[in-house]
Design a protein around this motif. Structure first.
Motif, PDB file in Angstrom:
ATOM      1  N   LEU A  20       0.836  -1.081  -0.128  1.00 52.48           N
ATOM      2  CA  LEU A  20       0.004   0.055  -0.014  1.00 52.48           C
ATOM      3  C   LEU A  20       0.715   1.381  -0.180  1.00 52.48           C
ATOM      4  CD1 LEU A  20      -2.561  -1.135   2.537  1.00 52.48           C
ATOM      5  CD2 LEU A  20      -2.971  -1.036   0.217  1.00 52.48           C
ATOM      6  N   ALA A  56      -5.117   4.661   3.670  1.00 50.87           N
ATOM      7  CA  ALA A  56      -5.427   3.222   3.374  1.00 50.87           C
ATOM      8  C   ALA A  56      -4.440   2.454   4.339  1.00 50.87           C
ATOM      9  CB  ALA A  56      -4.947   2.908   1.901  1.00 50.87           C
ATOM     10  N   ILE A  91      -5.931   2.267   7.748  1.00 52.35           N
ATOM     11  CA  ILE A  91      -6.942   1.216   7.782  1.00 52.35           C
ATOM     12  C   ILE A  91      -6.165  -0.337   7.939  1.00 52.35           C
ATOM     13  CG2 ILE A  91      -8.920   0.282   6.596  1.00 52.35           C
ATOM     14  CD1 ILE A  91      -9.820   3.019   6.044  1.00 52.35           C
ATOM     15  N   SER A  92      -5.284  -0.528   6.896  1.00 49.91           N
ATOM     16  CA  SER A  92      -4.641  -1.716   7.051  1.00 49.91           C
ATOM     17  C   SER A  92      -4.114  -2.181   8.277  1.00 49.91           C
ATOM     18  CB  SER A  92      -3.598  -1.714   5.892  1.00 49.91           C
ATOM     19  OG  SER A  92      -2.918  -2.883   5.619  1.00 49.91           O
ATOM     20  N   ALA A 150      -6.744  -3.233  10.531  1.00 50.60           N
ATOM     21  CA  ALA A 150      -7.075  -4.493  10.283  1.00 50.60           C
ATOM     22  C   ALA A 150      -6.081  -5.700  10.614  1.00 50.60           C
ATOM     23  CB  ALA A 150      -7.384  -4.737   8.663  1.00 50.60           C
ATOM     24  N   VAL A 151      -4.761  -5.263  10.509  1.00 46.27           N
ATOM     25  CA  VAL A 151      -3.736  -6.336  11.077  1.00 46.27           C
ATOM     26  C   VAL A 151      -4.054  -6.432  12.622  1.00 46.27           C
ATOM     27  CG1 VAL A 151      -1.279  -6.637  11.534  1.00 46.27           C
ATOM     28  CG2 VAL A 151      -2.136  -5.676   9.140  1.00 46.27           C
ATOM     29  N   THR A 202      -6.677  -6.035  14.520  1.00 50.59           N
ATOM     30  CA  THR A 202      -7.777  -7.061  14.837  1.00 50.59           C
ATOM     31  C   THR A 202      -7.549  -8.568  14.357  1.00 50.59           C
ATOM     32  OG1 THR A 202      -9.183  -5.284  13.935  1.00 50.59           O
ATOM     33  CG2 THR A 202     -10.347  -7.122  14.709  1.00 50.59           C
ATOM     34  N   LEU A 203      -6.902  -8.627  13.099  1.00 56.21           N
ATOM     35  CA  LEU A 203      -6.227 -10.014  12.984  1.00 56.21           C
ATOM     36  C   LEU A 203      -5.584 -10.612  14.092  1.00 56.21           C
ATOM     37  CD1 LEU A 203      -6.238 -12.127  10.535  1.00 56.21           C
ATOM     38  CD2 LEU A 203      -3.942 -11.020   9.929  1.00 56.21           C
ATOM     39  N   ASN A 257      -7.498 -11.598  16.869  1.00 56.76           N
ATOM     40  CA  ASN A 257      -8.352 -12.706  16.895  1.00 56.76           C
ATOM     41  C   ASN A 257      -7.586 -14.172  16.824  1.00 56.76           C
ATOM     42  OD1 ASN A 257     -11.441 -12.330  16.451  1.00 56.76           O
ATOM     43  ND2 ASN A 257     -10.125 -10.347  15.835  1.00 56.76           N
ATOM     44  N   MET A 293      -7.772 -17.088  19.048  1.00 62.82           N
ATOM     45  CA  MET A 293      -7.933 -18.579  18.520  1.00 62.82           C
ATOM     46  C   MET A 293      -6.922 -19.555  19.037  1.00 62.82           C
ATOM     47  SD  MET A 293      -9.341 -17.875  14.683  1.00 62.82           S
ATOM     48  CE  MET A 293      -8.770 -19.579  14.053  1.00 62.82           C
ATOM     49  N   PRO A 337      -9.227 -17.021  24.845  1.00 65.44           N
ATOM     50  CA  PRO A 337      -9.327 -15.747  25.375  1.00 65.44           C
ATOM     51  C   PRO A 337      -9.091 -15.554  27.048  1.00 65.44           C
ATOM     52  CG  PRO A 337     -11.284 -16.168  24.439  1.00 65.44           C
ATOM     53  CD  PRO A 337     -10.439 -17.442  24.663  1.00 65.44           C
ATOM     54  N   GLN A 338      -9.068 -16.510  27.543  1.00 67.31           N
ATOM     55  CA  GLN A 338      -8.428 -16.633  28.812  1.00 67.31           C
ATOM     56  C   GLN A 338      -7.305 -16.061  29.320  1.00 67.31           C
ATOM     57  OE1 GLN A 338      -9.984 -18.455  32.135  1.00 67.31           O
ATOM     58  NE2 GLN A 338     -11.873 -17.850  30.453  1.00 67.31           N
ATOM     59  N   ALA A 382      -8.266  -0.560  -2.182  1.00 70.89           N
ATOM     60  CA  ALA A 382      -7.457  -0.775  -0.983  1.00 70.89           C
ATOM     61  C   ALA A 382      -8.356  -0.844   0.269  1.00 70.89           C
ATOM     62  CB  ALA A 382      -6.508   0.173  -0.613  1.00 70.89           C
ATOM     63  N   LEU A 383      -9.281   0.214   0.165  1.00 70.86           N
ATOM     64  CA  LEU A 383     -10.499   0.490   1.509  1.00 70.86           C
ATOM     65  C   LEU A 383     -11.241  -0.964   1.557  1.00 70.86           C
ATOM     66  CD1 LEU A 383     -11.040   2.302   3.538  1.00 70.86           C
ATOM     67  CD2 LEU A 383     -12.841   2.931   1.668  1.00 70.86           C
ATOM     68  N   ALA A 433      -9.437  -3.635   2.763  1.00 67.27           N
ATOM     69  CA  ALA A 433      -9.172  -3.708   4.418  1.00 67.27           C
ATOM     70  C   ALA A 433     -10.425  -4.267   5.059  1.00 67.27           C
ATOM     71  CB  ALA A 433      -8.651  -2.343   4.660  1.00 67.27           C
ATOM     72  N   MET A 438     -11.116  -7.882   5.129  1.00 68.80           N
ATOM     73  CA  MET A 438     -10.272  -8.501   5.935  1.00 68.80           C
ATOM     74  C   MET A 438     -10.855  -8.328   7.465  1.00 68.80           C
ATOM     75  SD  MET A 438      -6.388  -7.957   5.901  1.00 68.80           S
ATOM     76  CE  MET A 438      -5.299  -8.427   6.971  1.00 68.80           C
ATOM     77  N   VAL A 439     -11.340  -7.163   7.799  1.00 69.15           N
ATOM     78  CA  VAL A 439     -12.197  -7.096   9.103  1.00 69.15           C
ATOM     79  C   VAL A 439     -13.133  -7.626   9.171  1.00 69.15           C
ATOM     80  CG1 VAL A 439     -13.165  -5.403  10.715  1.00 69.15           C
ATOM     81  CG2 VAL A 439     -11.206  -4.702   9.308  1.00 69.15           C
ATOM     82  N   LEU A 459     -12.952 -11.548   9.861  1.00 65.75           N
ATOM     83  CA  LEU A 459     -12.562 -12.046  11.046  1.00 65.75           C
ATOM     84  C   LEU A 459     -13.661 -12.310  11.814  1.00 65.75           C
ATOM     85  CD1 LEU A 459      -9.951  -9.388  11.831  1.00 65.75           C
ATOM     86  CD2 LEU A 459      -9.412 -11.782  11.423  1.00 65.75           C
ATOM     87  N   GLY A 511     -14.325 -16.106  26.489  1.00 61.75           N
ATOM     88  CA  GLY A 511     -13.977 -14.731  27.010  1.00 61.75           C
ATOM     89  C   GLY A 511     -13.760 -14.528  28.627  1.00 61.75           C
TER      90      GLY A 511
END
Lengths: 298, 397
Positions: free
Chosen positions: A89, A96, A99-100, A103-104, A106-107, A110, A114, A118-119, B9-10, B13, B16-17, B20, B54
């Motif tokens: 990017l 952009a 936002i990427s 996203a990373v 959050t990825l 998660n 996994m 989450p404990q 790109a937006l 992105a 991707m979210v 998830l 959780g």
């Protein structure tokens, strides 16, 4: 309120602030070059901590080896993220990439949930780290002392790298003007990879300091400290090395003094207070405490 | 061209979210086939709404296992009135929105006749209101806030209210240990913890005691150094520490206080009795007191039979009182379904729940009446032994 009480809270603040400072340095050097706020930075810290936990509990490696391996893994994670999520990017606009990076983040959160559930998990360092020493009447744990020493060493080492080495000169050139630096024969990709590597390695160290203090870790533990470290970088003047350190200490001390000195009925809202400090500093000094006005880079 | 790239790109992105969201742990669907109506099928569907992952997992997971265990046993013995019970379960993921949405799903899609689950009141309020609006009874397995009763006539509690739990802790301190000055550390972000703290203070003051200092924090902030230094500087003569915290935090707080040399007695409310306490705090947890629903050391055959059954089927002794509460919640629902005879509808189940009198359970005896769906049960004080297990101290009330 006695002086010793004030000092003990001040020490708490400096200890927390040191951790913020180390994380903030990572934000700052990446921002300085790429104008990118890397939201995944806090999560790299979490990765480092989980690597430490795994190595300690499953293989039983000695701590120094654990720290080295974990820093190396975090460096690789940081560089890999840069390669996969940010470099493609590079020619896009700054939003952009921002936002990427969200996203990373959050990825990674998660993914960690996994893999490790989450404990919360117990994170035990040898007893040696929690032993408290009396230094001029101030109670400090071994971990506290090591944190302060680590920050000092990191600042001195980074100053040396940035001022005296070839890659440091290239970093400064890139943060002044990326295109001009490229025209001068500097390979910006090398510099950027270096910045991510340094930032990620430092994040893993900061993670060790947090986890050692709190005795527990969870997959989301990096997010809030990461956010506060980002505030610290902004308060200090994002892009500035000393600014990040100063900002970290200011935020840490402000948070702890608020929690320690205000009436207990409001102390639960100390996170909110941190952001109030951020706003107040920016109102007075829009570029942060040590930031230079630059009017944006095209 | 640049605009297209930017847009792409937006979109990438965002995609991707969004993907998830699908990455979370798989939901235990139980059975996929959808029956049009419970009242006519061969099986009766019961909903299980627990936070399997959780922050609440250390309570809800054992609860769910206990809940499922009870119906497994019922089905093995031939079901209720000749019909098998199907437990449909969704994971609330310790998220109020997910709890509410999955409750709707249980009601609208799976058409369950009753729902159970949830150990914490924040999630119970979210899910309970949905059930109330839809007219399907919800039996909370472990939630204890007395105001849950105000949601309406569709919700029932398996556990005692926080007041009983907090009163028992206060009574034990003042009457058994002659402690009158207490320091409280309260999580300000949860209904459960603030209610528990309020009830504890009320009772302590009534017993002639006094909360000499209260300090606060927010859930998810693991740094207690400021609070500990405040305590060390001047604890105003406190002889004991009352922690009003969710289970995740209790071990962390205990460890941090003990590491700083605080040796005062520490006590907390129900939920603190999870394996996490000893796992995180280790030896620092020894002697920690918890006011909770039951002790598995209790000689009562109802308790011992449950411990034996759970150990045999789950491969582990009950993790904490919440395993028994889940089992008891299933027992309550099964009793009401049985009373319905052949006409099992949510409305009938609700009416029969309200008619339950003196039902003997693992965690005590339950009676409901119109307007009061909170059982009056006794509380039990337990403590952490040297090996990390929980030992019975005293039953109060």
């Amino acid at each position: 309120m006695s002086a010793s009480y004030f000092i003990s809270q001040l020490v708490n603040g400096l200890r927390l602030g040191s951790v913020y400072a180390i994380v903030a340095v990572g934000y700052s050097i990446v921002y300085g070059i790429l104008r990118l706020i890397n939201f995944a930075h806090g999560d790299i810290m979490t990765i480092g901590v989980y690597v430490m936990l795994m190595l300690m509990t499953t293989i039983g490696m000695p701590l120094w080896a654990v720290v080295i391996v974990s820093v190396v893994v975090s460096v690789f994670a940081g560089v890999l993220i840069e390669r996969l999520a940010y470099r493609p990017l590079r020619s896009a606009n700054e939003e952009a990439t921002l936002i990427s990076s969200l996203a990373v983040s959050t990825l990674l959160q998660n993914l960690l949930q996994m893999i490790f559930s989450p404990q919360k998990r117990a994170f035990h360092l040898p007893e040696f780290f929690s032993v408290r020493h009396d230094i001029f009447g101030i109670q400090l744990s071994t971990m506290n002392i090591m944190t302060f020493v680590a920050v000092a060493v990191i600042v001195i080492a980074l100053t040396f790298v940035v001022q005296k080495t070839k890659i440091g000169t290239a970093m400064r050139a890139c943060s002044e003007n990326l295109d001009a630096a490229r025209l001068m024969g500097i390979n910006p990709n090398k510099v950027i990879v270096f910045a991510f590597a340094v930032g990620s390695g430092l994040a893993a160290l900061a993670g060790l300091m947090l986890a050692g203090e709190y005795k527990t870790i969870d997959p989301l533990m990096g997010f809030v400290p990461g956010l506060k470290a980002f505030c610290a970088a902004v308060v200090g003047g994002i892009g500035s090395l000393y600014g990040a350190v100063l900002g970290g200490l200011v935020i840490g001390v402000a948070e702890m003094l608020f929690a320690g000195l205000m009436p207990t009925s409001v102390t639960a809202y100390r996170d909110a207070f941190v952001f109030v400090v951020l706003i107040l500093v920016l109102l007075v000094r829009p570029n942060g405490l040590l930031g230079q006005s630059e009017g944006g880079r095209s | 061209m640049k605009n297209v790239k930017r847009l792409l790109a937006l979109v990438l992105a965002l995609a991707m979210v969004l993907t998830l969201c699908a990455c979370g742990p798989k939901e235990d669907k139980g059975n996929d086939k959808q029956e049009e109506n419970n009242t006519t099928g061969d099986t009766i569907k019961v909903g299980a709404m627990f936070n399997i992952t959780g922050g609440q997992a250390s309570l809800d997971e054992p609860s769910y296992r206990g809940f499922k265990l009870y119906f497994d046993e019922v089905n093995k013995a031939g079901g209720i009135n000749g019909r098998q019970i199907e437990v449909v379960s969704y994971d609330g993921k310790t998220d109020q929105t997910v709890c509410a949405n999955n409750t709707s799903k249980l009601i609208d899609v799976d058409k369950v006749v009753a729902i159970s689950g949830l150990s914490d009141s924040n999630y119970a309020f979210a899910a309970g209101n949905v059930a109330q609006q839809s007219g399907v009874p919800f039996v909370f397995s472990g939630a204890t806030t007395p105001t849950l009763n105000d949601i309406g006539d569709q919700v029932f509690l398996t556990a005692f209210g926080d007041d009983i739990c907090a009163y028992a802790a206060a009574d034990y301190l003042t009457e058994e240990l002659n402690i009158t000055k207490v320091y409280m550390l309260v999580d300000q972000s949860m209904d459960f913890t603030t209610t528990l703290a309020r009830c504890f203070q009320e009772r302590l003051e009534k017993n002639g005691g006094e909360v000499v200092l209260t300090d606060n924090y927010m859930n998810k902030d693991p740094d207690f150094s400021a609070q500990i230094d405040r305590y060390l500087a001047d604890n105003k003569g406190a002889e004991a520490i009352f922690l009003s915290s969710v289970p995740d935090d209790v071990g962390v707080i205990t460890k941090q206080f003990r590491d700083r040399g605080v040796t005062d007695l520490m006590i907390s409310g129900d939920g603190a009795d999870t394996p996490l306490l000893y796992e995180v705090a280790g030896e620092a947890a020894t002697g920690f007191l918890v006011s909770t629903h039951c002790s598995f050391e209790n000689e009562d055959p109802a308790v011992q039979d449950f411990v034996k059954l759970y150990t045999e089927t789950q491969g582990t002794a009950p993790e904490n009182a919440f395993a028994a509460l889940g089992y008891d919640a299933a027992h309550i629902i099964a009793t009401a379904i049985e009373m319905c005879g052949d006409d099992v509808t949510p409305a009938n189940v609700r009416d029969n729940l309200e008619a339950i009198q003196n039902l003997r359970l693992v965690t005590g005896t339950v009676s409901y009446s119109a307007g009061n769906h909170i059982p009056q049960k006794s509380a039990t004080i337990i403590t952490v032994a040297d090996d990390g297990s929980f030992k019975f101290v005293k039953e109060i009330g």
